[in-house]
Write an enzyme that holds these catalytic residues in place. Sequence first.
Site, PDB file in Angstrom:
ATOM      1  N   ILE A 154       0.838  -1.199   0.000  1.00 38.97           N
ATOM      2  CA  ILE A 154       0.000   0.000   0.000  1.00 38.97           C
ATOM      3  C   ILE A 154       0.873   1.249   0.000  1.00 38.97           C
ATOM      4  CG2 ILE A 154      -1.707   1.311   1.319  1.00 38.97           C
ATOM      5  CD1 ILE A 154      -2.806  -1.411   2.302  1.00 38.97           C
ATOM      6  N   ASP A 173      11.675   2.412   5.713  1.00 36.87           N
ATOM      7  CA  ASP A 173      11.222   1.029   5.737  1.00 36.87           C
ATOM      8  C   ASP A 173      12.465   0.147   5.800  1.00 36.87           C
ATOM      9  OD1 ASP A 173      10.352  -1.594   5.132  1.00 36.87           O
ATOM     10  OD2 ASP A 173       8.621  -0.822   4.021  1.00 36.87           O
ATOM     11  N   CYS A 232      -3.908   5.735   8.045  1.00 38.40           N
ATOM     12  CA  CYS A 232      -4.964   4.862   7.517  1.00 38.40           C
ATOM     13  C   CYS A 232      -4.519   3.407   7.593  1.00 38.40           C
ATOM     14  CB  CYS A 232      -5.295   5.233   6.078  1.00 38.40           C
ATOM     15  SG  CYS A 232      -6.024   6.864   5.882  1.00 38.40           S
ATOM     16  N   ASP A 258      -7.998   7.376  10.137  1.00 39.08           N
ATOM     17  CA  ASP A 258      -9.066   6.429   9.801  1.00 39.08           C
ATOM     18  C   ASP A 258      -9.100   5.267  10.787  1.00 39.08           C
ATOM     19  OD1 ASP A 258     -11.138   5.370   8.041  1.00 39.08           O
ATOM     20  OD2 ASP A 258      -9.652   3.884   7.393  1.00 39.08           O
ATOM     21  N   GLU A 263     -11.152   0.544  18.901  1.00 42.17           N
ATOM     22  CA  GLU A 263     -12.268   0.630  17.957  1.00 42.17           C
ATOM     23  C   GLU A 263     -13.379  -0.330  18.371  1.00 42.17           C
ATOM     24  OE1 GLU A 263     -10.978   0.069  13.929  1.00 42.17           O
ATOM     25  OE2 GLU A 263      -9.527   1.699  13.996  1.00 42.17           O
ATOM     26  N   HIS A 281     -12.736   3.887  10.089  1.00 43.87           N
ATOM     27  CA  HIS A 281     -12.038   2.746   9.490  1.00 43.87           C
ATOM     28  C   HIS A 281     -12.627   2.420   8.110  1.00 43.87           C
ATOM     29  CE1 HIS A 281      -9.378  -0.828  10.815  1.00 43.87           C
ATOM     30  NE2 HIS A 281      -9.312  -0.684   9.516  1.00 43.87           N
ATOM     31  N   LEU A 282     -12.556   3.416   7.230  1.00 42.80           N
ATOM     32  CA  LEU A 282     -13.138   3.287   5.891  1.00 42.80           C
ATOM     33  C   LEU A 282     -12.110   2.922   4.827  1.00 42.80           C
ATOM     34  CD1 LEU A 282     -15.503   6.410   5.795  1.00 42.80           C
ATOM     35  CD2 LEU A 282     -16.099   4.047   6.354  1.00 42.80           C
ATOM     36  N   GLY A 283     -10.864   2.658   5.227  1.00 42.66           N
ATOM     37  CA  GLY A 283      -9.797   2.452   4.254  1.00 42.66           C
ATOM     38  C   GLY A 283     -10.137   1.482   3.150  1.00 42.66           C
ATOM     39  N   ALA A 284     -10.791   0.394   3.498  1.00 46.15           N
ATOM     40  CA  ALA A 284     -11.114  -0.631   2.493  1.00 46.15           C
ATOM     41  C   ALA A 284     -12.581  -0.587   2.079  1.00 46.15           C
ATOM     42  CB  ALA A 284     -10.783  -2.010   3.044  1.00 46.15           C
TER      43      ALA A 284
END
Length: 530
Positions: A154, A173, A232, A258, A263, A281-284
């Site tokens: 991602i 990373d 996110c 997000d 939660e 939590h709308l990422g997907a």
Amino acid sequence: MAPKVLISDKLSEAAVQIFKDRGIDVDFQPDLGKDKDKLLEVIGQYDGLAIRSATKATEKIIEAATNLKVIGRAGIGVDNVDREAASRKGIIVMNTPFGNMITTAEHAIAMMFAVARQIPEASASTHAGKWEKSKFMGVELTGKTLGVIGAGNIGSIVCDRARGLKMKVIAMDPFLSEERATEIGVEKVELDELLKRADFITLHVPLTADTKNILSAENLAKTKKGVRIINCARGGLVDEAALAELLKSGHVAGAAFDVFAEEPAKENPLFNLPNVVVTPHLGAATTEAQENVALQVAEQMSDYLLTGAVQNALNMPSVTAEEAKIMGPWIKLSGHLGNYIGQMTDEPIKAVNILFDGEVSAMNLKALTAATIAGIMKASNPDVNMVSAPVVAKERGVKISTTKQDQSGAFEGYVKVTIVTDTRERSIAGTVFSDGKPRFIQIKGINIDAEVGEHMLYTTNKDVPGIIGTLGTILGKNDVNIANFTLGRADAKGEAIALLYVDAPLPLQAIEDLKGTGLFQQVKPLTFDV
């Protein structure tokens, strides 16, 4: 009999149809996952369990799942599955990390725009009949530096989209190589450098012991004044209380979240602060992503149950359908080699080294290693498989190492397994011939050529005349038919071994008769799952 799969969450009809088309017996009960008692009652009937987030595959549920082989999560997060319990039980846990990559990356970009231009607050103000142009002064993204924490699937998409917006992209990373950084057009930096330079910071890492609170109070204090932070990925990556204080002080200019540490988030330090954009939590949460992950999990589970192909498993090396065709005989060989070692060893194993030579060294070594360890562990625990074996080995303190090398002998490829105990080392090597059948080619350094059968007999002796006759006579007297007979020796008059493939289990009397001759140092019946 066809494998049976339970879908206990809401998956699309198209996903259900995939199971049916592949010949899977599918039971679609989209609300069952919410009833944990009912799920506990019926889970023992199924080979596979397909879920989203509503079903909680707890240790108690997994213990009751006596036939379960695979749990498939339509989506990337598997917080609702007890992976440790599943691994101990030998159940594969797989997710669908790629079905919602684009959707999640797009949400991160959308959140970055929203916080840069204060869109939600401006929208609410305008809906209220106000016209506050001067109040919502934003900033451009063009020319700004975006710091990306986590440049995996991602994160790399976010990098690509940000470069399209003419942003300067830097990434932190530990798994990002310089070559890959160049390929995706980013500058690789350490975390402190990213914190110092970034105008926007976006997180795209899983929540692990290493990443938990990666943006701690200490690290947030190192950020550039006026930074905007987007998360996110996963709750728990950012110290939300510390971030709230920096937002109030003006050091952080804005945040877009997000995901949250707890939660569903009904209360949170970030709520109701100016220039903080929050979504549930709308990422997907797009129609395309929800359909993609449902179809993907149905395909993955069907592939595993029908062909043994493993994709996107979280507790076992993945083996594609193409790899499964090529590697099948080598996986079987690896299991046989491990199983021989396990049956021959009656003391704790301290270490295992697996050597991969020639063509096999270019294959999926994680899968071959798992098969070998499973073979070893099966000798003492028949329920162990490629999923649970590494867990069992770790619990027993067994150190596992692998070595690979270019072709070094007459065989195009071979596998050699060596174990270490407190008193000895023991080794065996094998290969796969062109007929696809595994063969043992070396035991204790002695070269042989032995076909692997379900029932076998292994003996060691001094290299003296009469051994073959003695073996044949005693086995014949006990009505044991020999299918294949292999001999090997270190040198003349030295140590010799025999490996016999027989048609039926060896009677105890035959074993006692062989031992009674005094000619053999070892007489060991062996069984293999062929």
